[in-house]
Write a protein that holds these residues in place. Structure first.
Motif, mmCIF file in Angstrom:
data_model
loop_
_atom_site.group_PDB
_atom_site.id
_atom_site.type_symbol
_atom_site.label_atom_id
_atom_site.label_comp_id
_atom_site.label_asym_id
_atom_site.label_seq_id
_atom_site.Cartn_x
_atom_site.Cartn_y
_atom_site.Cartn_z
ATOM 1 N N HIS A 226 -8.600 -11.022 5.002
ATOM 2 C CA HIS A 226 -6.889 -10.434 4.774
ATOM 3 C C HIS A 226 -6.953 -9.538 3.627
ATOM 4 N N GLU A 227 -7.629 -9.300 2.329
ATOM 5 C CA GLU A 227 -7.922 -7.914 0.980
ATOM 6 C C GLU A 227 -8.141 -6.919 1.778
ATOM 7 N N ALA A 228 -8.453 -7.117 2.921
ATOM 8 C CA ALA A 228 -9.688 -5.268 2.762
ATOM 9 C C ALA A 228 -8.264 -4.520 3.705
ATOM 10 N N VAL A 229 -7.359 -4.861 4.123
ATOM 11 C CA VAL A 229 -6.343 -4.022 5.326
ATOM 12 C C VAL A 229 -4.798 -3.460 4.010
ATOM 13 N N ALA A 230 -5.062 -4.424 2.406
ATOM 14 C CA ALA A 230 -4.126 -5.221 1.012
ATOM 15 C C ALA A 230 -3.746 -2.828 0.780
ATOM 16 N N LYS A 285 1.093 4.404 -8.561
ATOM 17 C CA LYS A 285 0.288 4.911 -10.198
ATOM 18 C C LYS A 285 -0.526 4.049 -10.205
ATOM 19 N N GLN A 286 -1.134 3.693 -9.400
ATOM 20 C CA GLN A 286 -2.248 2.213 -9.871
ATOM 21 C C GLN A 286 -2.253 1.566 -9.730
ATOM 22 N N HIS A 287 -0.316 0.527 -10.093
ATOM 23 C CA HIS A 287 0.003 -0.491 -10.930
ATOM 24 C C HIS A 287 -0.113 -0.978 -10.124
ATOM 25 N N THR A 288 -1.048 -2.182 -9.254
ATOM 26 C CA THR A 288 -0.338 -2.873 -8.805
ATOM 27 C C THR A 288 -1.308 -4.210 -8.791
ATOM 28 N N ALA A 289 -1.142 -4.555 -9.650
ATOM 29 C CA ALA A 289 -1.704 -5.669 -10.117
ATOM 30 C C ALA A 289 -0.890 -7.007 -10.339
ATOM 31 N N GLY A 290 1.158 -6.525 -11.022
ATOM 32 C CA GLY A 290 1.849 -7.580 -10.330
ATOM 33 C C GLY A 290 2.233 -8.239 -10.000
ATOM 34 N N GLY A 291 3.576 -8.987 -10.003
ATOM 35 C CA GLY A 291 3.757 -10.117 -9.042
ATOM 36 C C GLY A 291 4.608 -9.113 -7.598
ATOM 37 N N PHE A 292 5.010 -7.990 -8.176
ATOM 38 C CA PHE A 292 6.085 -7.497 -7.604
ATOM 39 C C PHE A 292 5.301 -6.700 -6.307
ATOM 40 N N TYR A 293 4.154 -5.881 -6.761
ATOM 41 C CA TYR A 293 4.064 -5.596 -5.503
ATOM 42 C C TYR A 293 2.607 -6.417 -4.380
ATOM 43 N N GLN A 294 1.640 -7.627 -5.398
ATOM 44 C CA GLN A 294 1.287 -8.317 -4.563
ATOM 45 C C GLN A 294 2.036 -8.918 -3.877
ATOM 46 N N VAL A 295 3.672 -8.984 -4.005
ATOM 47 C CA VAL A 295 4.315 -9.986 -2.692
ATOM 48 C C VAL A 295 4.640 -9.120 -1.904
ATOM 49 N N ILE A 296 5.194 -7.850 -1.919
ATOM 50 C CA ILE A 296 5.484 -6.918 -1.248
ATOM 51 C C ILE A 296 4.363 -6.662 -0.251
ATOM 52 N N ASN A 297 3.386 -6.477 -0.682
ATOM 53 C CA ASN A 297 2.174 -6.092 -0.701
ATOM 54 C C ASN A 297 1.531 -7.219 0.961
ATOM 55 N N ASP A 298 2.285 -8.550 0.416
ATOM 56 C CA ASP A 298 1.258 -9.644 1.178
ATOM 57 C C ASP A 298 2.604 -9.994 2.071
ATOM 58 N N PHE A 300 3.418 -7.009 4.070
ATOM 59 C CA PHE A 300 2.710 -6.010 5.025
ATOM 60 C C PHE A 300 2.282 -6.684 5.312
ATOM 61 N N THR A 301 0.912 -7.603 4.979
ATOM 62 C CA THR A 301 -0.641 -7.836 5.827
ATOM 63 C C THR A 301 -0.610 -8.709 6.223
ATOM 64 N N MET A 302 0.850 -9.723 6.031
ATOM 65 C CA MET A 302 0.538 -11.152 6.565
ATOM 66 C C MET A 302 -0.372 -11.700 8.164
ATOM 67 N N PRO A 303 -0.796 -12.359 8.472
ATOM 68 C CA PRO A 303 -1.775 -12.576 9.421
ATOM 69 C C PRO A 303 -1.423 -12.797 10.744
ATOM 70 N N ASP A 304 -2.069 -12.482 11.830
ATOM 71 C CA ASP A 304 -0.737 -12.392 13.109
ATOM 72 C C ASP A 304 -0.408 -12.614 13.185
ATOM 73 N N THR A 305 -1.183 -14.507 13.323
ATOM 74 C CA THR A 305 -0.024 -15.612 13.760
ATOM 75 C C THR A 305 1.110 -16.492 13.039
ATOM 76 N N MET A 306 0.972 -15.636 11.413
ATOM 77 C CA MET A 306 2.328 -15.520 10.231
ATOM 78 C C MET A 306 3.621 -14.698 11.413
ATOM 79 N N LYS A 307 2.875 -13.183 11.736
ATOM 80 C CA LYS A 307 4.011 -12.623 12.374
ATOM 81 C C LYS A 307 4.919 -13.359 13.927
ATOM 82 N N GLN A 308 2.870 -13.661 14.876
ATOM 83 C CA GLN A 308 4.354 -14.180 15.555
ATOM 84 C C GLN A 308 5.442 -15.044 15.711
#
Length: 496
Positions: A226-230, A285-298, A300-308
């Motif tokens: 899952h992390e690879a598509v982040a 800016k490569q500020h991707t460690a914070g909670g806001f970015y992590q949640v928004i990124n997740d 868009f990168t949720m597993p296919d089963t979750m999308k369905q």
């Protein structure tokens, strides 16, 4: 550290204790669902204003659940990972239940609904994640079904409390114009106490695995891909699309003088666009460690089963929200012939809706015991589809039953659908997401409960006014159609 390959099975009573807090959480939700429209109408709200007032509940869930999920994933202290949030949420919810029925004006009541719903969400979201944390895959359907059982039992009593106060304890269910009846007030007070005790029981009797123990279980590592598509998400493109779409809706609503509820839809689209622009700036800016970015990124990168599963949730919760908003006004107007909130007919009808809500929750408690057996026989997807169809038949039958006393029977179908909605999608989801992100993905999954509710608040009143002569009974028919669509969607889910 526990180096076993798989989590050990928990005993029946361990699962019981872990889920017992949901009994209390559902006291809060059931009192809210069964009585808030009544409180709003009593304080002067018109029928077509009620959906927009109700947006507080889903909107707070949309904001609060992923934040609490993310924080609880990262938390570890004396009380553990999820239990600190159980405690803080329970304290706030109990206080809210004491204050809500004493609201002096409509807008204070609407504000209290925001606070109460946020507080319930702080407690509830980590409960979903706790089942995924503590149970091996094979026991998760049983764990979520146990939560459904407690939801059903708690809601039976909580939904019927105003009726019980009047019919068993002779407490008045009517009051002067603009005043909340004592039967409703005392129900909220008792509900607050029970909520706190039930959640406290789970906190005291349930242990949690530490982050190190969770990392030792082999299912922790099954989803690292899952992390690879982040880093492949184009946030700017999404930001442009949603912002322009929202501005277009805003222009149409303003230019054509359309219903004010559609401003909510426009605001939601623009907000989602702006959020993506912020995520794009953080990524640049490569500020991707914070909670806001992590949640928004997740998101868009949720597993296919979750999308369905998102589509299943969307149609299921659109139907539920239609039922919660409109059952009181549908039954009082269609079956009791009154929309006058100070009349005996209206209040008798509103009390009967409390009994109907208690009934479907009671049937849900029974259904929760049956669901693991049905799943073993026909599989989890077929079981969920069948239960959703039962719910659709239940809601549709309101249109064809004239005697209000017979409305108790359609609640069997609604109860099976409700128990299934509260358990089987979560069981399917929990086996498809990384264990170390169980909380945040459970929180994001709540988006697909909230978005249909916000849509319902935006368009249901408009649809009833323009197509159904403002008759709330048709909201229940729309709910039935939505449940059928959810049943079709679940058959298309591909499980890992």
């Amino acid at each position: 550290m526990n180096h076993n390959k798989n989590k050990p099975d928990l005993s029946f009573w361990q699962i019981w204790n872990m889920c017992f807090g949901f009994l209390g959480i559902q006291f809060g939700f059931a009192l809210q669902n069964g009585n808030v429209s009544r409180i709003f109408q009593t304080l002067g709200a018109n029928i077509d204003d009620i959906p927009i007032l109700w947006i507080a509940a889903p909107l707070t869930g949309l904001i609060v659940q992923p934040i609490i999920g993310y924080w609880s994933d990262k938390t570890w202290g004396k009380l553990g990972r999820r239990r600190p949030f159980f405690l803080y949420g329970a304290i706030l919810t109990t206080l809210s239940l004491f204050i809500m029925p004493n609201s002096p004006t409509l807008w204070i009541a609407a504000g209290m609904l925001w606070i109460m719903d946020a507080s319930i969400n702080v407690t509830m979201e980590p409960f979903r994640a706790l089942v995924g944390d503590n149970l091996p895959n094979k026991q998760r359907a049983k764990g979520y079904a146990m939560q459904s059982f407690f939801i059903g039992v708690g809601a039976v009593v909580a939904s019927a409390l105003p009726w019980m106060m009047t019919n068993w304890f002779d407490i008045a269910n009517t009051a002067a114009a603009g005043q909340i009846p004592d039967s409703v007030k005392y129900s909220f007070y008792l509900g607050g106490v029970i909520l706190f005790i039930a959640v406290g029981w789970t906190i005291l009797t349930t242990k949690e695995y530490s982050p190190e123990q969770l990392a030792a279980f082999n299912e922790q590592d099954n989803h690292q891909a899952h992390e690879a598509v982040a880093n492949n998400v184009n946030f700017n493109k999404g930001g442009v699309i949603f912002t322009l779409l929202g501005l277009a809706v805003l222009g149409l609503v303003t230019g054509l003088n359309l219903e004010k509820e559609l401003y909510l839809l426009a605001a939601g689209l623009v907000s989602f666009g702006v959020i993506q622009f912020i995520a794009a700036a953080l990524k640049a800016k490569q500020h991707t460690a914070g909670g806001f970015y992590q949640v928004i990124n997740d998101v868009f990168t949720m597993p296919d089963t979750m999308k369905q599963l998102a589509w299943v949730q969307f149609f299921s919760w659109f139907a539920l929200f239609a039922m919660w908003i409109y059952t009181t006004s549908a039954v009082t107007s269609f079956h009791y012939g009154s929309s006058d909130t100070s009349s005996a007919a209206y209040n008798n009808g509103a009390d009967w809706v409390g009994i109907l809500f208690a009934a479907y929750n009671g049937f849900a408690a029974i259904a929760a015991l049956c669901i693991p057996i049905i799943v073993k026989r026909v599989g989890i997807k077929i079981a969920h589809a069948l239960n959703l169809i039962l719910g659709a038949l239940g809601l549709a039958s309101f249109m064809f039953i004239n005697d209000p006393s017979l409305l108790i029977w359609p609640m069997i179908g609604v109860g099976f659908a409700w128990a299934s909605i509260l358990s089987l999608p979560y069981a399917m989801l929990s086996t498809s997401v990384p264990s170390h992100k169980m909380g945040v993905f459970m929180g994001i999954f709540n988006f697909f409960i909230v978005i249909p509710q916000l849509l319902a608040a935006s368009v249901l009143g408009l649809i009833l006014r323009h197509f159904f002569d403002n008759q709330p009974i048709y909201a229940l028919i729309l709910g039935a159609v939505s449940l059928v669509l959810a049943a079709v969607a679940v058959l298309r889910v591909k499980q890992s």
